[in-house]
Design a protein around this motif. Sequence first.
Motif, PDB file in Angstrom:
ATOM      1  N   PHE A  20       0.831  -1.076   0.145  1.00 16.65           N
ATOM      2  CA  PHE A  20       0.049  -0.051  -0.063  1.00 16.65           C
ATOM      3  C   PHE A  20       0.756   1.256   0.103  1.00 16.65           C
ATOM      4  O   PHE A  20       1.885   1.198   0.410  1.00 16.65           O
ATOM      5  N   LYS A  21       0.548   2.316  -0.573  1.00 11.98           N
ATOM      6  CA  LYS A  21       1.187   3.687  -0.542  1.00 11.98           C
ATOM      7  C   LYS A  21       0.654   4.467   0.674  1.00 11.98           C
ATOM      8  O   LYS A  21      -0.540   4.601   0.571  1.00 11.98           O
ATOM      9  N   THR A  96      -0.130  15.439   1.648  1.00 12.26           N
ATOM     10  CA  THR A  96      -1.448  15.206   1.444  1.00 12.26           C
ATOM     11  C   THR A  96      -1.945  15.707   0.032  1.00 12.26           C
ATOM     12  O   THR A  96      -0.966  16.361  -0.803  1.00 12.26           O
ATOM     13  N   PRO A  97      -3.037  15.374  -0.519  1.00 12.06           N
ATOM     14  CA  PRO A  97      -3.470  16.058  -1.943  1.00 12.06           C
ATOM     15  C   PRO A  97      -3.200  17.589  -1.805  1.00 12.06           C
ATOM     16  O   PRO A  97      -2.878  18.162  -3.106  1.00 12.06           O
ATOM     17  N   ALA A  98      -3.405  18.458  -0.516  1.00  5.76           N
ATOM     18  CA  ALA A  98      -3.113  19.794  -0.646  1.00  5.76           C
ATOM     19  C   ALA A  98      -1.682  20.181  -0.940  1.00  5.76           C
ATOM     20  O   ALA A  98      -1.273  21.051  -1.483  1.00  5.76           O
ATOM     21  N   ASP A 164      -5.160  -0.680   9.970  1.00  6.89           N
ATOM     22  CA  ASP A 164      -6.358  -0.319   9.511  1.00  6.89           C
ATOM     23  C   ASP A 164      -6.615   1.387   9.830  1.00  6.89           C
ATOM     24  O   ASP A 164      -7.219   1.941   8.878  1.00  6.89           O
ATOM     25  N   ALA A 165      -6.111   1.540  10.777  1.00  3.86           N
ATOM     26  CA  ALA A 165      -6.311   3.150  11.050  1.00  3.86           C
ATOM     27  C   ALA A 165      -5.343   4.080  10.138  1.00  3.86           C
ATOM     28  O   ALA A 165      -5.870   4.957   9.639  1.00  3.86           O
ATOM     29  N   LYS A 170      -5.569   7.665   5.439  1.00  2.00           N
ATOM     30  CA  LYS A 170      -5.208   8.227   4.098  1.00  2.00           C
ATOM     31  C   LYS A 170      -6.554   8.299   3.252  1.00  2.00           C
ATOM     32  O   LYS A 170      -6.573   9.181   2.748  1.00  2.00           O
ATOM     33  N   PHE A 171      -7.341   7.303   3.352  1.00  4.75           N
ATOM     34  CA  PHE A 171      -8.620   7.538   2.797  1.00  4.75           C
ATOM     35  C   PHE A 171      -9.243   8.683   2.986  1.00  4.75           C
ATOM     36  O   PHE A 171      -9.783   9.652   2.192  1.00  4.75           O
ATOM     37  N   ARG A 172      -9.317   9.056   4.285  1.00  8.69           N
ATOM     38  CA  ARG A 172     -10.306  10.440   4.601  1.00  8.69           C
ATOM     39  C   ARG A 172      -9.632  11.464   4.266  1.00  8.69           C
ATOM     40  O   ARG A 172     -10.035  12.339   3.633  1.00  8.69           O
TER      41      ARG A 172
END
Length: 178
Positions: A20-21, A96-98, A164-165, A170-172
């Motif tokens: 996973f990245k 992050t994407p930002a 899992d956290a 990352k998803f959020r």
Amino acid sequence: PIQWEEGGWSEPSSIHETRFKFFPSQGGTQGPTGLAVELHSQVSPADIAAIHLELPEGLFLRAVHEPEKWHPQTRETADHSIPYLVAVALQDGVVTPASFTPQRMHDPALRALISKMTIDPTPEFSRRYPDEMHCRLAVTTGSGSKHVAQCVYPKGFPQNPMSDADIEGKFRTCCAEL
């Protein structure tokens, strides 16, 4: 080949080798980016005099060698640029994407950090690549103190799995509005 036998699979499933990245960037950038995040808490970006990164030649050729990796103009280049990602991580402590907005990519503070950076392929690390993604990051301050971090398996490798956290975080983060 893997075959089902009474009581289970005859060999381990390849799902256990999934990577996973951890960061929203190209796979080979994960180790150096994670090291820079780690060092962010140890040194103020304003105090940085020099940054030196050692990594496998394969990563060097994919994410450092090309001139555009040192001056990314697009998100597609920035998220494949080890110099840019290390600078962002040292400056912000996160990626992050930002981190990939046009304003962020052209931030003079990031360009200043990139200008203090040297990156070299290391034969010892190259021999073990791609099974290992060994990287070592050294940051030297203006007063001469040196902070070093290294990894063999970045977060998200089977040998250093995300929790899992971590995956939920990352998803959020990736789904949040910029």
